[in-house]
Every structure is written in C-alpha cells, then in structure tokens.
Design a protein around this motif. Structure first.
Motif, PDB file in Angstrom:
ATOM      1  N   UNK A 194      -3.870   3.922   7.912  1.00 57.16           N
ATOM      2  CA  UNK A 194      -4.041   4.027   9.363  1.00 57.16           C
ATOM      3  C   UNK A 194      -2.963   3.265  10.116  1.00 57.16           C
ATOM      4  N   UNK A 195      -2.527   2.128   9.586  1.00 57.28           N
ATOM      5  CA  UNK A 195      -1.452   1.373  10.225  1.00 57.28           C
ATOM      6  C   UNK A 195      -0.186   2.219  10.329  1.00 57.28           C
ATOM      7  N   UNK A 196       0.137   2.923   9.242  1.00 58.38           N
ATOM      8  CA  UNK A 196       1.319   3.797   9.230  1.00 58.38           C
ATOM      9  C   UNK A 196       1.114   4.974  10.177  1.00 58.38           C
ATOM     10  N   UNK A 197      -0.084   5.553  10.169  1.00 60.68           N
ATOM     11  CA  UNK A 197      -0.374   6.702  11.025  1.00 60.68           C
ATOM     12  C   UNK A 197      -0.235   6.337  12.505  1.00 60.68           C
ATOM     13  N   UNK A 198      -0.755   5.169  12.886  1.00 63.73           N
ATOM     14  CA  UNK A 198      -0.705   4.745  14.284  1.00 63.73           C
ATOM     15  C   UNK A 198       0.724   4.561  14.768  1.00 63.73           C
ATOM     16  N   UNK A 199       1.595   4.121  13.891  1.00 61.99           N
ATOM     17  CA  UNK A 199       3.004   3.954  14.255  1.00 61.99           C
ATOM     18  C   UNK A 199       3.655   5.286  14.606  1.00 61.99           C
ATOM     19  N   UNK A 203      -3.243  10.110  12.912  1.00 64.81           N
ATOM     20  CA  UNK A 203      -4.440   9.532  12.303  1.00 64.81           C
ATOM     21  C   UNK A 203      -4.397   9.731  10.787  1.00 64.81           C
ATOM     22  N   UNK A 204      -5.166   8.910  10.083  1.00 63.69           N
ATOM     23  CA  UNK A 204      -5.268   9.055   8.631  1.00 63.69           C
ATOM     24  C   UNK A 204      -6.290  10.137   8.299  1.00 63.69           C
ATOM     25  N   UNK A 205      -5.937  10.988   7.363  1.00 65.91           N
ATOM     26  CA  UNK A 205      -6.831  12.044   6.880  1.00 65.91           C
ATOM     27  C   UNK A 205      -7.229  11.695   5.453  1.00 65.91           C
TER      28      UNK A 205
END
Length: 329
Positions: A194-199, A203-205
């Motif tokens: 999620x940290x990577x997705x937010x950047x 969103x994380x799937x």
C-alpha cells in the motif's frame, strides 16, 4: 539465490563447534524465517526480548529465509537448527520426494497467507486478469508452487502467465517500478504494498489463495528428523518459547512492532505493527491454542493437493507432522 544459500551453508558448517556451549550457558541456535525478515516475524524478536528463549536455554540468531524449498535444503544440511516452512509447500516437497528429512512441530498460521498482489493500475482485479501478465516470484516460494492448483480452481489458464524470478526484497520494488504486473506475496504484506501504491496514486489489490483453497495451513516450524531423535526435549523447549512469543505478539501487535524495529530496520514500526495485526485472524482459530496442528485438517490439506494434482501419491500426515509438540490447550 545460489550465492545466498551457499553463504548460509558455509556459515552453518563453520559455526558447528560454537553450538557446543559451556554448561550453564545458553545454547546458540540459528532460526531461519520464511522469506526475508519483515514485520510478520516480530514474534521471534518478542520471544528474544521477553526472555522466553533465554529461559528455555537458547541464544537465537535469526537469519532471513529464502522460501520453503531453500529453507528445507538448509535445514536438512544442518546449516540451521530451526526453519519456518510453508506447511502446504512442505507437503508438496515431501509428496514429490524432493525433501524427506524434516518434520513440522507447530503451525504459526492456521490459514494459508499465500496471495498475489498488484497495484490498481495494473488491470488486475480478479484471478482471470493474471493471464497475459508478468508475475514476480521467489524461487521455492509457496505461491508459485501452488499456482497450478489455484489456477484450476480459479479458472485461470496457467500457461498464459509469465514468471519473473526475484529476490524477496525486490518483489514490492518490482510492483512500484512497473517491471512486473503482480507479485507473489503473503496477505500480511499488504501495508508495505500500500505504501508503494499510494506513491503512485493507486491502491493495493490482493488475491488471496484462501478464497479458492479454503483449508490449508500457513507457515509452521520445521526441524530435521535428526533433531527430533537426537534431543526431543530441545525441540520441545524451543517450540514452546517461540509459540509464547507468537501469542504475545498477536495479543500486543503495537508492542511487537516496536520490538521488531529494535532489532530490524527493514520496515518502520507502523508497517511492522500492521503486518502483525493482519496476521491475527490467520494465526488464531477460534478457541484452538496458538500453534495447534489438527490431524484431520492436515488430511484435508493432503486431499486438496492430490485433487489439484500437486502431489502424486497418498501421504500419511504423521510422515511430516510430529503431533507430540502440538499444544493441547
């Protein structure tokens, strides 16, 4: 991967004399995690910090694991004393005859954590969407090992997936860079993804294997057969201390995350804590004691793997599981 394995093997051989400690001194032992050393492993540091291992007579060195197959290789070689293995992957390895000189003495997770993770911009939202995609994996990891069985149940054409081998620490980086579309993961790894997705404003799937394979155990503590026959009390003491750390970490995830960051800097405390929180429903099963292994459930695990074609022949649960060390209450 070969280099990492060789280094650990060499270290294990060179340390063999160091394990013969003076009377009254704690025994030095090596413990191999499942894959890398992330927040989900906080419980082993809790057992160290709280003195559970010390009281049981051990000084524990924690080393990063590299997937079940490699962990079994190191365990059987004597390079490590105790190793985390995915119980389902261990069943498959035993069924295929790849590894036989090991046994599992407790379950760290009552439900399997295996999953695929992707970012919302990848176009992946269902298992079928994995077709035509590049998926990162670690050699010997449970997700790829179980994929053909999962694919049959989920209606995925397994021949349409492209696999990209990576080191454990590079899986999430691959998602962030876009070099892969999805990655093999454990569901507790979602906070890091999620940290990577937010950047990236995404969103994380998460696609959990437990949606299709509902009755599989997760990780367990593995030891060699020689360790069991040579000193069963030693195995019992270590297993009990580790499970005491696991129980405390599940009940106190915030403190467990803080303890993790005292020993490791791979993840910040909030992420480590979040991983432990996510693990609670997977490690606890109703009123069953933490660490419990049920022979009937193992039998169902075996039947599910046989039905999916993952193992070729019948396995007796007691060939792999030593129920003498399983908590009774």
């Amino acid at each position: 991967m070969i280099t990492v394995t060789a280094l650990i093997l060499a270290a294990g051989c060179s340390d063999s004399n160091d394990k013969k400690d003076r009377p009254g001194q704690p025994e030095k032992v090596t413990y191999l995690t499942g894959a890398g050393i992330l927040g989900r492993e906080s419980y082993v540091y809790v057992a160290m910090e709280k003195g559970y291992f010390r009281d049981a007579g051990f000084e524990v060195e924690v080393k990063p694991g590299i997937g079940t197959e490699n962990n079994l290789k190191l365990l059987q070689s004597g390079a490590v004393d105790f190793a985390v293995v995915d119980i389902t992957a261990a069943l498959i390895a035993y069924g295929k005859g790849t590894f036989r000189d090991f046994t599992v003495v407790s379950a760290i997770q009552q439900r399997n954590l295996a999953c695929f993770m992707a970012l919302s911009g990848s176009g992946i939202s269902t298992p079928k969407d994995l077709e035509g995609k590049r998926i990162a994996y670690i050699q010997g990891g449970i997700v790829k090992t179980l994929f053909d069985t999962y694919a049959k149940l989920a209606g995925v054409d397994a021949t349409k997936v492209t696999w990209v081998q990576m080191q454990p620490q590079d899986l999430v980086k691959g998602l962030g860079s876009g070099s892969v579309d999805a990655a093999t993961q454990f569901v507790v790894g979602k906070p890091q993804v999620e940290q990577v997705a937010q950047q990236k404003g995404q969103q994380a799937v998460v696609l959990p294997f437990s949606d299709q394979l509902v009755d599989l155990y997760g990780n367990g503590l593995g030891v060699s057969r020689k360790a069991i026959t040579g000193d069963p009390d030693r195995v019992k003491r270590f297993n009990a201390a580790m499970l005491e750390g696991l129980r405390y970490a599940l009940d106190h995830p915030d403190e467990a995350g803080l303890i993790y960051t005292k020993y490791q800097k791979t993840q910040p405390q909030p992420v480590a804590t979040a991983e432990m929180r996510l693990m609670v429903p997977y490690a606890k099963a109703g009123s069953a004691p933490v660490g419990r292994l049920d022979e009937q459930k193992i039998t169902r695990n075996i039947a599910a793997l046989q039905g999916g074609g993952a193992i070729p022949a019948t396995i007796n649960p007691r060939d792999i599981i030593n129920f003498d060390y399983v908590p009774a209450s």
